[in-house]
Design a protein around this motif. Sequence first.
Motif, PDB file in Angstrom:
ATOM      1  N   LEU A  47      -1.580   6.189  35.105  1.00 49.50           N
ATOM      2  CA  LEU A  47      -0.686   6.734  34.079  1.00 49.50           C
ATOM      3  C   LEU A  47      -1.431   6.952  32.766  1.00 49.50           C
ATOM      4  N   ASN A  48      -2.336   6.033  32.457  1.00 48.70           N
ATOM      5  CA  ASN A  48      -3.112   6.191  31.229  1.00 48.70           C
ATOM      6  C   ASN A  48      -3.909   7.490  31.234  1.00 48.70           C
ATOM      7  N   ARG A  49      -4.470   7.808  32.391  1.00 53.26           N
ATOM      8  CA  ARG A  49      -5.227   9.065  32.462  1.00 53.26           C
ATOM      9  C   ARG A  49      -4.321  10.263  32.237  1.00 53.26           C
ATOM     10  N   LEU A  50      -3.169  10.203  32.885  1.00 51.68           N
ATOM     11  CA  LEU A  50      -2.234  11.321  32.801  1.00 51.68           C
ATOM     12  C   LEU A  50      -1.642  11.436  31.389  1.00 51.68           C
ATOM     13  N   VAL A  51      -1.529  10.320  30.699  1.00 57.45           N
ATOM     14  CA  VAL A  51      -1.080  10.372  29.302  1.00 57.45           C
ATOM     15  C   VAL A  51      -2.105  11.112  28.455  1.00 57.45           C
ATOM     16  N   SER A  52      -3.353  10.764  28.646  1.00 57.45           N
ATOM     17  CA  SER A  52      -4.400  11.413  27.852  1.00 57.45           C
ATOM     18  C   SER A  52      -4.469  12.902  28.095  1.00 57.45           C
ATOM     19  N   GLU A  53      -4.062  13.331  29.269  1.00 63.87           N
ATOM     20  CA  GLU A  53      -4.119  14.746  29.592  1.00 63.87           C
ATOM     21  C   GLU A  53      -2.828  15.465  29.238  1.00 63.87           C
ATOM     22  N   GLY A  54      -1.789  14.697  28.904  1.00 60.63           N
ATOM     23  CA  GLY A  54      -0.554  15.331  28.498  1.00 60.63           C
ATOM     24  C   GLY A  54       0.430  15.606  29.618  1.00 60.63           C
ATOM     25  N   PHE A  55       0.162  15.117  30.821  1.00 65.05           N
ATOM     26  CA  PHE A  55       1.116  15.303  31.910  1.00 65.05           C
ATOM     27  C   PHE A  55       2.223  14.244  31.859  1.00 65.05           C
ATOM     28  N   VAL A  56       1.935  13.163  31.177  1.00 65.90           N
ATOM     29  CA  VAL A  56       2.877  12.055  31.054  1.00 65.90           C
ATOM     30  C   VAL A  56       2.930  11.674  29.578  1.00 65.90           C
ATOM     31  N   VAL A  57       4.110  11.262  29.142  1.00 65.94           N
ATOM     32  CA  VAL A  57       4.292  10.830  27.761  1.00 65.94           C
ATOM     33  C   VAL A  57       4.617   9.344  27.750  1.00 65.94           C
ATOM     34  N   ALA A  58       3.845   8.590  26.977  1.00 61.08           N
ATOM     35  CA  ALA A  58       4.101   7.153  26.852  1.00 61.08           C
ATOM     36  C   ALA A  58       5.107   6.932  25.737  1.00 61.08           C
ATOM     37  N   GLU A  59       6.109   6.083  26.004  1.00 60.86           N
ATOM     38  CA  GLU A  59       7.158   5.867  25.008  1.00 60.86           C
ATOM     39  C   GLU A  59       7.079   4.453  24.446  1.00 60.86           C
ATOM     40  N   GLY A  60       5.945   4.109  23.898  1.00 59.94           N
ATOM     41  CA  GLY A  60       5.775   2.786  23.323  1.00 59.94           C
ATOM     42  C   GLY A  60       5.998   1.710  24.373  1.00 59.94           C
ATOM     43  N   LYS A  61       6.897   0.782  24.108  1.00 55.97           N
ATOM     44  CA  LYS A  61       7.116  -0.324  25.038  1.00 55.97           C
ATOM     45  C   LYS A  61       8.188  -0.014  26.074  1.00 55.97           C
ATOM     46  N   GLY A 154      -9.077  23.494  32.913  1.00 57.52           N
ATOM     47  CA  GLY A 154      -8.455  22.959  34.125  1.00 57.52           C
ATOM     48  C   GLY A 154      -7.143  22.263  33.828  1.00 57.52           C
ATOM     49  N   ILE A 155      -7.120  21.501  32.758  1.00 59.42           N
ATOM     50  CA  ILE A 155      -5.900  20.803  32.382  1.00 59.42           C
ATOM     51  C   ILE A 155      -4.839  21.796  31.917  1.00 59.42           C
ATOM     52  N   VAL A 156      -5.252  22.722  31.081  1.00 54.94           N
ATOM     53  CA  VAL A 156      -4.312  23.705  30.559  1.00 54.94           C
ATOM     54  C   VAL A 156      -3.752  24.568  31.687  1.00 54.94           C
ATOM     55  N   PHE A 157      -4.593  24.943  32.611  1.00 52.54           N
ATOM     56  CA  PHE A 157      -4.131  25.752  33.742  1.00 52.54           C
ATOM     57  C   PHE A 157      -3.090  24.990  34.567  1.00 52.54           C
ATOM     58  N   ASP A 158      -3.363  23.715  34.809  1.00 50.25           N
ATOM     59  CA  ASP A 158      -2.393  22.918  35.575  1.00 50.25           C
ATOM     60  C   ASP A 158      -1.075  22.777  34.830  1.00 50.25           C
ATOM     61  N   LYS A 159      -1.138  22.654  33.527  1.00 43.45           N
ATOM     62  CA  LYS A 159       0.116  22.582  32.768  1.00 43.45           C
ATOM     63  C   LYS A 159       0.883  23.900  32.876  1.00 43.45           C
ATOM     64  N   TYR A 160       0.140  24.978  32.829  1.00 45.60           N
ATOM     65  CA  TYR A 160       0.762  26.289  32.982  1.00 45.60           C
ATOM     66  C   TYR A 160       1.355  26.422  34.386  1.00 45.60           C
ATOM     67  N   LEU A 161       0.576  25.989  35.356  1.00 45.80           N
ATOM     68  CA  LEU A 161       1.004  26.068  36.757  1.00 45.80           C
ATOM     69  C   LEU A 161       2.307  25.294  36.983  1.00 45.80           C
ATOM     70  N   ARG A 162       2.430  24.214  36.275  1.00 47.20           N
ATOM     71  CA  ARG A 162       3.633  23.404  36.413  1.00 47.20           C
ATOM     72  C   ARG A 162       4.878  24.204  36.034  1.00 47.20           C
ATOM     73  N   TYR A 163       4.768  24.965  34.972  1.00 51.88           N
ATOM     74  CA  TYR A 163       5.878  25.822  34.587  1.00 51.88           C
ATOM     75  C   TYR A 163       6.141  26.853  35.674  1.00 51.88           C
ATOM     76  N   GLN A 164       5.058  27.401  36.209  1.00 51.34           N
ATOM     77  CA  GLN A 164       5.235  28.431  37.231  1.00 51.34           C
ATOM     78  C   GLN A 164       5.922  27.879  38.465  1.00 51.34           C
ATOM     79  N   MET A 165       5.527  26.691  38.873  1.00 51.03           N
ATOM     80  CA  MET A 165       6.152  26.119  40.056  1.00 51.03           C
ATOM     81  C   MET A 165       7.633  25.832  39.810  1.00 51.03           C
ATOM     82  N   ARG A 166       7.947  25.618  38.573  1.00 51.81           N
ATOM     83  CA  ARG A 166       9.335  25.288  38.229  1.00 51.81           C
ATOM     84  C   ARG A 166      10.202  26.534  38.111  1.00 51.81           C
TER      85      ARG A 166
END
Lengths: 215, 215
Positions: A47-61, A154-166
Motif C-alpha cells: 500500500l505504501n508503494r501505491l500511495v507514493s504512486e497515487g493509486f491509493v490515498v492514505a487517510e492518516g490513521k 508508466g504511472i501516468v499512463f496507468d492512471k489514465y488507463l484506469r479511467y478508460q477501463m471505467r
Amino acid sequence: MSKLGDDLYRAMRHDIVFGRLDANSKIRLSHLKETYGASIPTLREILNRLVSEGFVVAEGKRGHIVAPISKEGLKDIADLRILLECYALRLSLAKGNTDWEAHVISAHYKLSQMEKRMQSGDDSAREAWKQYDWEFHQALISACGSIELLQVHGIVFDKYLRYQMRLLTFRGDVASAEHKALLDAALNRDADTAESVLRTHINGGVAHSFQVFAK
Amino acid sequence: MSKLGDDLYRAMRHDIVFGRLDANSKIRLSHLKETYGASIPTLREILNRLVSEGFVVAEGKRGHIVAPISKEGLKDIADLRILLECYALRLSLAKGNTDWEAHVISAHYKLSQMEKRMQSGDDSAREAWKQYDWEFHQALISACGSIELLQVHGIVFDKYLRYQMRLLTFRGDVASAEHKALLDAALNRDADTAESVLRTHINGGVAHSFQVFAK
DNA sequence: TAATGTAAAATAATCGATTAATGTCAAGCC
DNA sequence: GGCTTGACATTAATCGATTATTTTACATTA
C-alpha cells in the motif's frame, strides 16, 4: 523487494487500474488479506508503494482508500500524459533503430487484431484490448532514452488507463485509424504528425469519456 | 499513514536528498533502526515509498541501496525537470492571482537574502539556501492548477536537488540574476521569457555541475 | 596458491501479537 | 426528539519473533 512483494504489488496495481478495487472505496486490510493471501504488514508495504504512486490515498490513521476518480482528475491526467508522451515520442522517433521499428510494428499488429475483434462487436476482451493499447504506446516511446521519463509516464499512463477501463467503450474506426496513423508517422520519423495524431487521439478519448462520465 | 510514518518518510527522503544517506550505499535496516528509532517493519514501509519514487533501489532479496547518481542520471532528471517545470510555469503564469504574486515575491525575497549570504562567502547554510531555492521554484509553479503535475514535479525536483547538494557550489551573480529575471517575467506574465530564463537557469546549473562531476 | 564447498553468522522478508486509534451504539440529559 | 458522552467493538499502526536468504569465514582439494 522480493518475488512475493513484487507479485502482490503488480496484482494490486492491476486490480486498481482495471477496476476490481473500486475508485474511492475503503481499503480493508482484512479483505485484502483474504483476496491476496498475504499478511497485513506485508500488504501495508505494498500500500505504501501505491500511495507514493497515487493509486491509493492514505487517510492518516483511518487507513486507505482507492484513489477517487473525477472529470477534473481525468483531464489532469490526460494533459500530463499528453505532455510526457508527446515529448517521449519525439525523442523516440529521433533515436529509434530497426529493432524499435520491429517492436512498434509488432505491437501495432497485435492491437489492430484486437481492434478488429472489438469492431465486430466482441466486447469480451476489453482488458486484453487495453493491454495491447498499452503495449503499442509503450513501444512507440520505448526508444526515448530517458529512464526517468519512462518511469513517470508508466504511472501516468496507468492512471489514465484506469479511467478508460471505467468509462470507455470502443470508439470504433476513429481510434483504429489514429493508431495506424501513429504507426505510419513513427516509421516515417515524422515527429510533427506523430505528435499531432497522438494529441488528437488522447483528446478524442477524453471527449468520448466525458460523454459517459455521468457522475 | 500516520504521523510516525510521515515523519520517518520525510526524514529519510530529506536525508537522501541532502546526502546524509549516500548515493549507491547499501541500506542496512539495523543502522536505520538506530538512526531513526523505529522498528524494521516500519522502516520497510517507508523504504517501499521511496522505492516507488526512485530515491531508493530495491535489489530483490538483497535489500536496498540508495539510488545511485551519474552524469547521465543528472542529464535525464534535468531534462525532465525542464519539461515539467516549463509547462507548469506557463500554466501558473496564466492562472496565478494576486495571492500567488505575493507568494512568489515573498519566496524570492527569502532566496535573494540567502544568495547575498552565499555571495559574501558564507557557505555555512547551503542546505537552507537550496531550501529557499526549492520554495521559490515551487511558488512560481504553484498556480498551475494540476495536482498530478505538481506531484510528479516535486519528486523530480528533489532528485535534481540531490545532485545539486552533492555537486554544486554557489554559481554567483549569474544564478541570482536568473532568479530575478524569473521573478520579473512571472510578475509581468511573460511566459516566453520566463520559460527561456528557466531553461537557461537549469542548463546553467547542469553545466556547472558537469564541471565538478569528477566520478 | 587458487578454487571450491560447507557451515555459521548476518541480514532481509514475512508474519502474528500488541498497542493505539477510530467507529458504532446505547444511555442519559436538555 | 436531538445532542452528548461513555463503553465496547472494530480496525489500523507498530513492533518483536520467526523464517528464509545471503554473505562471510574456514577447511579441503587440486
